[in-house]
Design an enzyme around this catalytic site. Sequence first.
Site, PDB file in Angstrom:
ATOM      1  N   CYS A  99       0.867  -1.172   0.000  1.00  0.00           N
ATOM      2  CA  CYS A  99       0.000   0.000   0.000  1.00  0.00           C
ATOM      3  C   CYS A  99       0.906   1.225   0.000  1.00  0.00           C
ATOM      4  CB  CYS A  99      -0.954  -0.011   1.199  1.00  0.00           C
ATOM      5  SG  CYS A  99      -0.124   0.087   2.800  1.00  0.00           S
ATOM      6  N   LYS A 100       0.478   2.329   0.530  1.00  0.00           N
ATOM      7  CA  LYS A 100       1.284   3.552   0.513  1.00  0.00           C
ATOM      8  C   LYS A 100       2.477   3.457   1.455  1.00  0.00           C
ATOM      9  CE  LYS A 100       0.938   8.565   1.324  1.00  0.00           C
ATOM     10  NZ  LYS A 100       2.014   8.892   0.427  1.00  0.00           N
TER      11      LYS A 100
END
Length: 126
Positions: A79-80
């Site tokens: 993810c981020k």
Amino acid sequence: MKTAHDLVAAAKARVQEIQVADAEQAIRDADVLVDVREADEFAAGHLAGAVHISRGMLEFKFSANPALQARDLNILLYCKTSGRAALAAAALHDMGYLNVRSISGGFDAWAAAGKPVAKPETPSFE
């Protein structure tokens, strides 16, 4: 009451995270590389070869897709910054998946390390 940070910390204690330095080999070894960010984040740039399945739809998409139902799939998530990927990995473990890992530091760490980022090409209408 638990916070989101508490849930992420608990998930990270249960799942295997790999370092960005080891991610390229892990990507080659993976049966599926999953970006669990939102669609706009994915569209802005992602790891080459990743499929987009947002965190909110993960369990539903894995349950509905016959190609993703084998519990011995080698799954790599990101993810981020790694919080959503850790939560996603924990959920997949709870569903019975045996080989689930996530990338420590997520997309931000990947990009900061100068690793390649794939971006969709804008179609030309000329």
